[in-house]
Enzyme design. Structure first.
Site, PDB file in Angstrom:
ATOM      1  N   TYR A 167       0.820  -1.211   0.000  1.00 13.92           N
ATOM      2  CA  TYR A 167       0.000   0.000   0.000  1.00 13.92           C
ATOM      3  C   TYR A 167       0.857   1.265   0.000  1.00 13.92           C
ATOM      4  O   TYR A 167       0.400   2.329  -0.411  1.00 13.92           O
ATOM      5  CB  TYR A 167      -0.900   0.041   1.244  1.00 13.92           C
ATOM      6  CG  TYR A 167      -2.219  -0.668   1.108  1.00 13.92           C
ATOM      7  CD1 TYR A 167      -2.290  -2.002   0.716  1.00 13.92           C
ATOM      8  CD2 TYR A 167      -3.408  -0.005   1.390  1.00 13.92           C
ATOM      9  CE1 TYR A 167      -3.501  -2.655   0.615  1.00 13.92           C
ATOM     10  CE2 TYR A 167      -4.627  -0.650   1.296  1.00 13.92           C
ATOM     11  CZ  TYR A 167      -4.668  -1.967   0.912  1.00 13.92           C
ATOM     12  OH  TYR A 167      -5.869  -2.603   0.814  1.00 13.92           O
TER      13      TYR A 167
ATOM     14  N   LYS B 118       3.398 -15.293   2.739  1.00 11.49           N
ATOM     15  CA  LYS B 118       3.582 -16.023   1.484  1.00 11.49           C
ATOM     16  C   LYS B 118       5.088 -16.242   1.344  1.00 11.49           C
ATOM     17  O   LYS B 118       5.724 -15.812   0.363  1.00 11.49           O
ATOM     18  CB  LYS B 118       2.973 -15.192   0.329  1.00 11.49           C
ATOM     19  CG  LYS B 118       2.942 -15.893  -1.014  1.00 11.49           C
ATOM     20  CD  LYS B 118       1.874 -16.951  -1.132  1.00 11.49           C
ATOM     21  CE  LYS B 118       1.980 -17.683  -2.450  1.00 11.49           C
ATOM     22  NZ  LYS B 118       1.133 -18.874  -2.557  1.00 11.49           N
TER      23      LYS B 118
ATOM     24  N   ASP C  18      -2.716 -18.236   0.853  1.00 18.26           N
ATOM     25  CA  ASP C  18      -3.719 -18.953   0.046  1.00 18.26           C
ATOM     26  C   ASP C  18      -4.361 -20.060   0.874  1.00 18.26           C
ATOM     27  O   ASP C  18      -5.577 -20.258   0.861  1.00 18.26           O
ATOM     28  CB  ASP C  18      -3.105 -19.482  -1.264  1.00 18.26           C
ATOM     29  CG  ASP C  18      -1.758 -20.162  -1.086  1.00 18.26           C
ATOM     30  OD1 ASP C  18      -1.183 -20.086   0.022  1.00 18.26           O
ATOM     31  OD2 ASP C  18      -1.284 -20.784  -2.056  1.00 18.26           O
TER      32      ASP C  18
ATOM     33  N   ASP D 161      -6.297  -7.040   4.398  1.00 19.27           N
ATOM     34  CA  ASP D 161      -7.445  -6.398   3.754  1.00 19.27           C
ATOM     35  C   ASP D 161      -8.350  -7.471   3.144  1.00 19.27           C
ATOM     36  O   ASP D 161      -9.566  -7.478   3.344  1.00 19.27           O
ATOM     37  CB  ASP D 161      -6.938  -5.434   2.666  1.00 19.27           C
ATOM     38  CG  ASP D 161      -8.075  -4.774   1.913  1.00 19.27           C
ATOM     39  OD1 ASP D 161      -9.024  -4.330   2.577  1.00 19.27           O
ATOM     40  OD2 ASP D 161      -8.008  -4.711   0.671  1.00 19.27           O
TER      41      ASP D 161
ATOM     42  N   ASP E  55     -12.293  -9.139   4.652  1.00 16.84           N
ATOM     43  CA  ASP E  55     -13.558  -9.123   3.902  1.00 16.84           C
ATOM     44  C   ASP E  55     -14.086 -10.552   3.788  1.00 16.84           C
ATOM     45  O   ASP E  55     -15.282 -10.816   3.924  1.00 16.84           O
ATOM     46  CB  ASP E  55     -13.357  -8.553   2.483  1.00 16.84           C
ATOM     47  CG  ASP E  55     -13.771  -7.084   2.394  1.00 16.84           C
ATOM     48  OD1 ASP E  55     -13.604  -6.367   3.402  1.00 16.84           O
ATOM     49  OD2 ASP E  55     -14.264  -6.657   1.323  1.00 16.84           O
TER      50      ASP E  55
HETATM   51  C1  IPM Z   1     -10.326  -1.207   4.283  1.00 15.75           C
HETATM   52  C2  IPM Z   1     -10.609  -0.641   2.899  1.00 15.75           C
HETATM   53  C3  IPM Z   1      -9.467   0.290   2.500  1.00 15.75           C
HETATM   54  C4  IPM Z   1      -8.198  -0.556   2.447  1.00 15.75           C
HETATM   55  C5  IPM Z   1      -9.688   1.047   1.195  1.00 15.75           C
HETATM   56  C6  IPM Z   1     -10.963   1.859   1.206  1.00 15.75           C
HETATM   57  C7  IPM Z   1      -8.501   1.923   0.857  1.00 15.75           C
HETATM   58  O1  IPM Z   1     -10.811  -1.646   1.985  1.00 15.75           O
HETATM   59  O2  IPM Z   1     -10.187  -0.409   5.242  1.00 15.75           O
HETATM   60  O3  IPM Z   1     -10.258  -2.420   4.416  1.00 15.75           O
HETATM   61  O4  IPM Z   1      -7.930  -1.190   1.422  1.00 15.75           O
HETATM   62  O5  IPM Z   1      -7.474  -0.571   3.432  1.00 15.75           O
HETATM   63 MG    MG Z   2     -10.878  -3.602   2.834  1.00 16.59          MG
END
Ligand code: IPM
Ligand code: MG
Length: 361
Positions: free
Chosen positions: A142, A190, A222, A246, A250
């Site tokens: 990032y 990884k 993975d 990240d 999710d």
């Molecule tokens: C998160 C989001 C952010 C990230 C985006 C909006 C930049 O997905 O906080 O998980 O990737 O960190």
């Molecule tokens: Mg995110």
């Protein structure tokens, strides 16, 4: 006691859900006699529209001068669909993380018994899952340099960079969290492919010896992506680098039944930030349909950072109650959906009642 809280509602559903979080915090201040002083500031697309900058200096000052930052969401489709945009709302979030030194993002994942049937995974797999992902937040791909395009524009590159110090500090924090939980830490990397991951593993193998009462295991990302949904119950604390964290968080959110349930805390050098893990959900913006629970649970994490643990518990119990009563927004109850505002108001009311019940008993 008096606390200064910076409010950064941001974009999309951000303002609506932060409003509900504030409502619940005000219920807490009423019944527990605290004083929360809120200062609003701009971030994301909202800040670009107003000032041209997604994280203006004024906003940074407000954050630095506060005891905590309560953050909504960031992102706008007008930028998502324009890869050539020079300024992007997400840059605001990343700059805020970097400038506040928020190197650790703590994302707890736990299930609510009355909601496990909402998970796309089988109920027996998800029931009782309870783990926390510690995501490194200010390093890796990032932020790594160089990043950009070749002169002819036909090649693009990003760099994944980590130093020993960055890895050490996040691992130590993860071990401290594991020590307070079930004493198991999974380091996700990884290392079979990436140099940065091999450095992570080398540092972890050294630090592991300082925490002999914690069981450490190592997993390639993975494989972790597979095991998290196949056997979510086997995890206690997971620590990983920025982008893996990240993606995995999710993925982990589907275990609970809705992305709209997961709160997070970002901590580090300066003021901590509390935010739901879901994004700005632009399709729902202004419709009063978004789930405010992840934001309200983030408010509970914010209170824990002030050591207001009974107050945080009052919020968590109120959330459990609306879930048990199926008093929920359309993502979790499409038959009889409640609005964002109704759910927020109900949770605030339950928080107030819980205190009067305590006095009565
Ligand atoms: C998160 C989001 C952010 C990230 C985006 C909006 C930049 O997905 O906080 O998980 O990737 O960190
Ligand atoms: Mg995110």
């Amino acid at each position: 006691m008096k606390y200064n809280i910076a409010l950064l509602p941001g974009d999309g559903i951000g303002p609506e859900i932060i409003e509900q979080g504030v409502k619940v915090l005000n219920a807490i201040s009423d019944v527990y006699s605290h004083q929360f002083e809120f200062t609003s500031a701009l971030v994301g697309a909202a800040a670009i529209d107003a000032t041209g900058d997604p994280y203006p200096d004024d906003t940074h000052k407000v954050c630095m001068n506060s005891d905590a930052v309560f953050f909504g969401a960031i992102g706008d489709p007008k930028y998502d669909n324009n890869p050539k945009a020079k300024v992007r709302p997400e840059q605001g979030l990343l700059r805020m993380r970097k400038k506040l030194g928020l190197y650790a993002n703590i994302r707890p994942v736990n299930t609510f018994p009355s909601l496990t049937f909402k998970s796309p995974l089988r109920q027996d797999i998800v029931e009782g899952a309870d783990f926390v992902v510690i995501r490194e937040l200010t390093g890796g791909i990032y932020f790594g340099e160089p990043s950009g395009r070749s002169e002819d524009g036909r090649t693009a590159f990003d760099s994944c960079v980590y130093t020993v110090e960055e890895i050490e500090r996040i691992l130590k924090l993860a071990y401290d969290i594991a020590a307070k939980r079930n004493k198991r830490l999974t380091v996700v990397d990884k290392a079979n492919v990436l140099s940065t991951s091999r450095l992570w593993r080398e540092v972890a193998q050294r630090i592991e010896n300082e925490y002999s009462d914690i069981e450490t295991d190592y997993m390639f990302v993975d494989n972790a992506a597979m095991q998290l949904i196949q056997w979510p119950k086997k995890f206690d604390v997971v620590v990983t680098e920025n982008m893996f964290g990240d993606i995995l968080t999710d993925e982990a959110s589907v275990i609970t039944g809705s992305l709209g349930l997961l709160p997070s805390a970002s901590v580090g050098v300066h003021t901590s930030v509390f935010e739901p893990i879901h994004g700005s959900y632009p399709e729902a913006a202004g419709k009063n349909i978004a789930n405010p629970i992840a934001t309200i649970l983030s408010a509970a994490l914010l209170l824990k950072s002030f050591d207001l643990n009974s107050e945080a518990l009052a919020i968590e119990n109120a959330v459990k109650e609306v879930i048990d009563q199926n008093y929920l927004t359309t993502d979790l109850n499409s038959d009889d959906p409640k609005t964002t505002e109704e759910v927020g108001t109900k949770i605030a009311k339950l928080v107030k009642e819980s205190k009067s019940i305590q006095y009565a008993s």
